[in-house]
Design a protein around this motif. Structure first.
Motif, PDB file in Angstrom:
ATOM      1  N   GLU C  14      -8.764  -4.171 -17.056  1.00 23.72           N
ATOM      2  CA  GLU C  14      -8.518  -5.185 -15.809  1.00 23.72           C
ATOM      3  C   GLU C  14      -8.282  -4.489 -14.937  1.00 23.72           C
ATOM      4  N   LEU C  15      -7.113  -3.454 -14.980  1.00 28.88           N
ATOM      5  CA  LEU C  15      -6.583  -2.705 -13.675  1.00 28.88           C
ATOM      6  C   LEU C  15      -7.842  -1.967 -13.315  1.00 28.88           C
ATOM      7  N   GLU C  16      -8.638  -1.496 -14.214  1.00 29.76           N
ATOM      8  CA  GLU C  16      -9.757  -0.396 -13.467  1.00 29.76           C
ATOM      9  C   GLU C  16     -10.798  -1.256 -12.991  1.00 29.76           C
ATOM     10  N   GLU C  17     -10.906  -2.470 -13.262  1.00 28.33           N
ATOM     11  CA  GLU C  17     -12.026  -3.189 -12.602  1.00 28.33           C
ATOM     12  C   GLU C  17     -11.384  -3.687 -11.278  1.00 28.33           C
ATOM     13  N   GLY C  18     -10.283  -4.077 -11.182  1.00 28.27           N
ATOM     14  CA  GLY C  18      -9.292  -4.222  -9.991  1.00 28.27           C
ATOM     15  C   GLY C  18      -9.406  -3.100  -8.933  1.00 28.27           C
ATOM     16  N   ILE C  19      -9.234  -1.892  -9.287  1.00 27.25           N
ATOM     17  CA  ILE C  19      -9.411  -0.646  -8.538  1.00 27.25           C
ATOM     18  C   ILE C  19     -10.951  -0.517  -8.109  1.00 27.25           C
ATOM     19  N   ASP C  20     -11.748  -0.774  -9.116  1.00 29.64           N
ATOM     20  CA  ASP C  20     -13.230  -0.834  -8.606  1.00 29.64           C
ATOM     21  C   ASP C  20     -13.565  -1.540  -7.469  1.00 29.64           C
ATOM     22  N   LEU C  22     -11.344  -3.028  -5.360  1.00 33.62           N
ATOM     23  CA  LEU C  22     -10.738  -2.578  -3.959  1.00 33.62           C
ATOM     24  C   LEU C  22     -11.730  -1.445  -3.428  1.00 33.62           C
ATOM     25  N   GLU C  23     -11.970  -0.487  -4.459  1.00 32.95           N
ATOM     26  CA  GLU C  23     -13.050   0.657  -3.692  1.00 32.95           C
ATOM     27  C   GLU C  23     -14.154   0.111  -3.101  1.00 32.95           C
ATOM     28  N   GLN C  24     -14.829  -0.818  -3.828  1.00 36.78           N
ATOM     29  CA  GLN C  24     -16.048  -1.378  -3.084  1.00 36.78           C
ATOM     30  C   GLN C  24     -15.617  -1.828  -1.517  1.00 36.78           C
ATOM     31  N   LEU C  25     -14.320  -2.920  -1.557  1.00 43.35           N
ATOM     32  CA  LEU C  25     -14.103  -3.582  -0.482  1.00 43.35           C
ATOM     33  C   LEU C  25     -13.635  -2.297   0.494  1.00 43.35           C
ATOM     34  N   ILE C  26     -13.148  -1.414   0.391  1.00 43.35           N
ATOM     35  CA  ILE C  26     -12.688  -0.397   1.280  1.00 43.35           C
ATOM     36  C   ILE C  26     -13.835   0.193   1.684  1.00 43.35           C
ATOM     37  N   ALA C  27     -15.049   0.664   1.037  1.00 45.43           N
ATOM     38  CA  ALA C  27     -16.339   1.183   1.336  1.00 45.43           C
ATOM     39  C   ALA C  27     -16.840   0.275   2.570  1.00 45.43           C
ATOM     40  N   VAL C  28     -16.858  -1.049   2.523  1.00 41.03           N
ATOM     41  CA  VAL C  28     -17.524  -1.907   3.380  1.00 41.03           C
ATOM     42  C   VAL C  28     -16.492  -2.316   4.379  1.00 41.03           C
ATOM     43  N   GLU C  29     -15.376  -2.310   4.361  1.00 41.12           N
ATOM     44  CA  GLU C  29     -14.403  -2.612   5.457  1.00 41.12           C
ATOM     45  C   GLU C  29     -14.395  -1.841   6.654  1.00 41.12           C
ATOM     46  N   ARG C  30     -14.604  -2.485   7.976  1.00 36.46           N
ATOM     47  CA  ARG C  30     -14.773  -1.749   9.034  1.00 36.46           C
ATOM     48  C   ARG C  30     -13.388  -1.786   9.922  1.00 36.46           C
ATOM     49  N   ASP C  31     -12.394  -2.964   9.724  1.00 37.82           N
ATOM     50  CA  ASP C  31     -11.318  -2.955  10.197  1.00 37.82           C
ATOM     51  C   ASP C  31     -10.368  -1.795   9.807  1.00 37.82           C
ATOM     52  N   VAL C  32     -10.104  -0.810  10.688  1.00 34.08           N
ATOM     53  CA  VAL C  32      -9.121   0.304   9.999  1.00 34.08           C
ATOM     54  C   VAL C  32      -7.855   0.004   9.396  1.00 34.08           C
ATOM     55  N   GLU C  33      -7.111  -1.153   9.892  1.00 29.90           N
ATOM     56  CA  GLU C  33      -5.614  -1.725   9.382  1.00 29.90           C
ATOM     57  C   GLU C  33      -6.008  -1.968   8.190  1.00 29.90           C
ATOM     58  N   LYS C  34      -7.236  -2.924   7.890  1.00 28.99           N
ATOM     59  CA  LYS C  34      -7.214  -3.689   6.718  1.00 28.99           C
ATOM     60  C   LYS C  34      -7.669  -2.654   5.756  1.00 28.99           C
ATOM     61  N   LEU C  40      -3.993   1.195   0.487  1.00 30.64           N
ATOM     62  CA  LEU C  40      -2.490   1.370  -0.062  1.00 30.64           C
ATOM     63  C   LEU C  40      -2.499   0.460  -1.439  1.00 30.64           C
ATOM     64  N   ARG C  41      -3.161  -0.628  -1.486  1.00 26.04           N
ATOM     65  CA  ARG C  41      -3.126  -1.344  -2.661  1.00 26.04           C
ATOM     66  C   ARG C  41      -3.877  -0.729  -3.609  1.00 26.04           C
ATOM     67  N   ALA C  42      -4.948  -0.222  -3.527  1.00 25.98           N
ATOM     68  CA  ALA C  42      -5.783   0.620  -4.682  1.00 25.98           C
ATOM     69  C   ALA C  42      -4.950   1.784  -4.933  1.00 25.98           C
ATOM     70  N   GLN C  43      -4.155   2.486  -4.051  1.00 21.64           N
ATOM     71  CA  GLN C  43      -3.243   3.555  -4.612  1.00 21.64           C
ATOM     72  C   GLN C  43      -2.105   2.937  -5.482  1.00 21.64           C
ATOM     73  N   GLU C  44      -1.559   1.787  -5.232  1.00 20.98           N
ATOM     74  CA  GLU C  44      -0.369   1.214  -6.164  1.00 20.98           C
ATOM     75  C   GLU C  44      -1.146   0.928  -7.581  1.00 20.98           C
ATOM     76  N   TYR C  45      -2.343   0.063  -7.491  1.00 27.37           N
ATOM     77  CA  TYR C  45      -2.975  -0.167  -8.550  1.00 27.37           C
ATOM     78  C   TYR C  45      -3.342   1.467  -9.653  1.00 27.37           C
ATOM     79  N   ARG C  46      -3.576   2.301  -8.617  1.00 26.83           N
ATOM     80  CA  ARG C  46      -3.756   3.512  -9.476  1.00 26.83           C
ATOM     81  C   ARG C  46      -2.538   3.957 -10.105  1.00 26.83           C
TER      82      ARG C  46
END
Ligand SMILES: [Zn+2]
Ligand SMILES: [Zn+2]
Lengths: 324, 277, 324, 277
Positions: C14-20, C22-34, C40-46
């Protein structure tokens, strides 16, 4: 030339029947003169029979030897074992997959000395033949033999093998369990032993099935036994496409004990009693025993390593070719 | 054998026909693929020269024991004639050639049986040559490689042929005692008296695909039990399933497999040779 | 306590899926702050995952060890063989009756030196599992092993065995071909060798199936492997008539590598990489190789006869009792 | 066990009931026939004292290694209690007794497993005793005879029990190296960890008729393949057909069979003993 044992034995059987009938007549005849005359005739018959057997068995041709060697009245391995050894404990099992009643094996006592015995066993009636698979050993039989050879080595027991087989079992199941490997491994095991090994061919020495347990220091053959690279019928089928030409093939193959001896392939031909082994199994066993003891004693004079080497050397020189 | 395709009555040397699928092959390609059919994968039988050329280091094979030749000890019907015909046909003295060779630079003792000489049958001469190849390996610390191709013992030498089964097996035992690896390769066909002696007690047994391998003539062993025989009865594949083979090796991988086996199983010989040298 | 690997792995997955995700979201996110906040959240998960794995794998209980040892993501024997040896030529056949794909065997090159390898091979999917018979060796497998042991002795090759089996095959056919004899004969063969033998238990060391190829000079275990006289479920079935009490039985049986080491039954426990062997098979293989080389070298310091004797002595002292 | 027939609530010591055919037998006759049912031939289980008495020369058995006794190295649930109960019930320290005896005047090294002690299971103590019996035979040149009767390894000693399989097998290898014959007798039952170790690698293996002999609990091995199992699966008769036994020997012939085997297979030991003496 007779094609079968039955056909070939016919004149002897007829003479024997004639004698039987005369004996019966003599037993019930009250007239003294007639009784004497019948007795005379019986005596003549007996002499005729004796002479017939004598002539016949002193000049057996190769095919006739095949017939005699295969005769169902001939002493089989267990007959010889029971007569030669004071004691025999049959052991069984290849420790792999099964039992094989074509091979009998186990420790025995020869004049009080332990030996290991391995032999091929034929059956006399239909049930027995099925049970013994016509003395055609399967892989299990050769692997049982290997177990015995290895025990003989560990326990310093001389080995005696008794050969009487038409061939190794050629069936599909034997192929799938490695009949070829089993025969080769059995010879390989024999060549690894440092105890004396003596083999006696008492009836049919049938090609790979025979040599599989005959890689011995000394190989002896009963006078009317045969030893061949291929059954004569099989040879005739290949050469002349006619299995019925077995007699011709038997001659070509030089498969008699006498030929094998002349070729230097067997150490001794053991004479059979008058009229063949089947006419006096007890005397046959005595002669086998005497030869067996003598050869075992001769081989045992050497050191263990020398015994192994002598076996190697014995086979190393076999073969005929020109050049070096 | 290969049937050259007739073209206007004359066989055209540029083409051969696969004996299995009957397709026409370019001779040059066919030879380059070690006489394996590119369509059906059929491994055509090789003569001993082809086998040596396809297996060992170039020009490293040295034939030995060339001086011995067959007699006719039993004066067996037609044997002398058949034997002479076989000699004329193959240019061989008898069915087995032995010698030494290098395999990736390592010396090996070699025997090659050639089916074209009287069906590769084993008589006194071939038994002697196999024995000498094994003894040479045992005595000189060289791994032994034997290519088998034989219908079995040669009946025209009678019991003398049967004795070769024991003699060659004794020489295998010598290799075992001396710690010399012995590798047998079953090629089409490996049968009867050869299979039931030195062939089956090799340390490692390889076979070419589809090679016929069996104890009894297929006719004999199927006679009573034909219903029990699988379709691939007495092929390398059947024999592999029966636990009698180590690997079935396509011809193109045979040399590299032998190189590895000789290096790995003969490592101790190498070390000892080093010590001496 | 988790009853299965799947259940037990769930929080990690479940944690690994969560990280996955997040990684996907990060990849498509254009807003720098978001994007930064997601990272950060992905790092916390990791970190959470890392810590979770760290805690979990540093205090695995016996049953959890069983789950890990059986995990289908764990490196299997051929994975280890391919990573540890420069070369491996698989050989096959028991020269008796068949092949056994639960056992892989053949000569290999270990840092350029020839060794003989025998191991038990599991399958990863349904087809492979059938083909490998779940790494449950049949008599053919042990007899193939014996062939390899005998070759190793003849050719002076050290032996490496790799153990990973739930048990020997308990089927009717294995019984009829002597599975017990095959296991015993395999041990007997190992005790007869004068070359070094090192065994490595990489997953399941399942009772007779395992010891059959583990009569070695040195026995090493991967950190999370297990070695047991009986499968814990079987023990629970006998003791408490409840196979579901496997976890309790696992504890009672003391089947972990650590327990075996404390009892003096294995020479070394090879530490697994962070989060278990399945998280870094390459590093696992490197560690096995290092230990294997070291132990083989140590054993090889003695003479051949001393190597055999040392193996005898190693097992001779095993057992706990009072008195003399 | 034998159920004594109740007569007025009290068992009558003059009668026993066959556990197989349930017929009533005179106790005296039953003992005289070595606890084999005269009606159905069922071989009732023996305790170790009966086995020794039925087998070896009268009063020749000398028990050895009596000083070692079990610990509870794993502190396994209920082991200590069960073990104490077994001791109380049988008067034995553990499931195997070892020692020396004479067999028709010849010294032999002996181990006897008794099923009545925790199912004859093999833990550290029984493994040690079997090992000592084999080592004594190997070191002193005495044939070894072991009567097996065991459900297998003792799980309450965990891996230590598994190690006894290897330890005892190593001692068999020692006997082989020294050329000392080792005869195992499979009695009802001979199973699992005992069958898969020292029992199966004896030089000669005898079994009592109908003895249960197998690797896996019958439940386990039949589970998937019940249709393939013959009716006599895991009996001595099945195991004999599988090539794993030398002979099935009725109890009344066991002693004489062992006498012959020890004399024939141990002849070389006898000769060497003579030379020394
Ligand atoms: Zn083709
Ligand atoms: Zn009864």
């Amino acid at each position: 030339m007779a094609k079968s044992w039955k056909e070939w034995e016919k004149p002897i059987l007829e003479l024997e029947e004639g004698i039987d009938k005369l004996e019966q007549l003599i037993a019930v005849e009250r007239d003294v003169e007639k009784k004497a005359s019948l007795a005379l005739r019986a005596q003549e018959y007996r002499e005729k029979l004796h002479k017939f057997i004598d002539v016949r068995y002193s000049r057996l041709g190769p095919w006739e030897k095949v017939l005699v060697a295969r005769a169902e009245t001939r002493p089989y391995t267990l007959d010889i074992i029971n007569a030669v050894f004071d004691e025999f404990v049959e052991l069984d099992g290849d420790r792999r997959i099964g039992t094989d009643h074509a091979v009998v094996a186990g420790p025995a006592s020869l004049e009080g000395r332990p030996v290991m015995v391995v032999g091929q066993q034929k059956g006399r009636n239909i049930q027995e033949r099925g049970y013994r698979n016509f003395a055609m050993a399967k892989p299990e039989g050769y692997r049982k033999a290997i177990r015995m050879f290895e025990m003989a080595e560990r326990f310093r027991m001389p080995v005696v093998t008794i050969v009487d087989t038409p061939a190794a079992d050629p069936g599909v199941e034997s192929e799938s369990r490695g009949i070829s490997e089993a025969i080769a491994a059995s010879m390989l095991s024999m060549f690894s032993l440092t105890v004396p090994i003596v083999s006696v061919i008492i009836g049919e020495g049938g090609s790979g099935g025979a040599i599989g347990i005959a890689a011995a220091n000394r190989v002896l053959m009963l006078e009317h036994s045969v030893y061949s690279v291929i059954p004569p019928e099989g040879c005739a089928a290949i050469l002349w496409r006619d299995p019925a030409k077995g007699p011709q093939a038997a001659a070509a193959l030089k498969l008699t004990a006498q030929s094998a001896h002349e070729l230097g392939l067997v150490e001794e031909v053991i004479p059979e009693p008058f009229g063949g082994a089947h006419r006096d199994p007890g005397e046959t066993a005595d002669r086998i025993k005497e030869a067996m003891l003598r050869h075992l004693a001769e081989v045992a004079m050497s050191s263990p390593e020398a015994i192994k080497q002598a076996r190697y050397d014995r086979f190393r020189i076999l073969g005929r070719f020109s050049g070096q | 054998m290969l049937v050259r395709k007739p073209a206007g009555g004359q066989p055209n040397p540029n083409f051969v026909q696969c004996v299995n699928c009957k397709k026409t092959l370019f001779t040059a390609e066919f030879e380059a693929s070690l006489r394996v059919c590119q369509y059906c994968g059929h491994h055509h039988r090789l003569n001993w020269r082809q086998r040596v050329a396809f297996t060992f280091d170039a020009d490293s094979f040295v034939e030995t024991d060339t001086g011995i030749s067959s007699l006719d000890p039993l004066e067996f019907p037609e044997y002398a004639e058949k034997h002479q015909q076989a000699q004329a046909k193959t240019g061989m003295v008898d069915s087995v050639i032995c010698g030494t060779a290098l395999l990736d630079g390592r010396p090996v003792s070699v025997a090659v049986s050639d089916f074209h000489f009287m069906g590769g049958s084993m008589g006194s001469v071939s038994g002697e040559k196999v024995t000498r190849a094994l003894e040479r390996g045992a005595n000189e610390g060289m791994p032994v490689i034997i290519f088998c191709a034989s219908g079995g013992a040669r009946m025209q030498e009678g019991l003398l042929s049967l004795m070769q089964m024991a003699k060659t097996t004794a020489a295998v035992e010598l290799c075992r005692t001396r710690g010399v690896p012995y590798i047998a390769v079953f090629t089409d066909p490996t049968m009867a008296g050869v299979l039931a002696s030195y062939a089956s007690v090799a340390d490692v047994i390889l076979a070419e695909p589809k090679a016929l391998v069996g104890f009894a003539g297929a006719r004999v062993s199927k006679q009573a039990q034909v219903h029990k025989a699988p379709d691939d009865f007495q092929t390398a594949e059947f024999v592999f399933r029966s636990g009698m083979l180590d690997r079935i090796v396509p011809r193109r991988e045979m040399r590299s497999t032998l190189v590895s086996l000789v290096r790995l199983l003969g490592g101790h010989l190498h070390l000892e040779a080093k010590k001496v040298g």
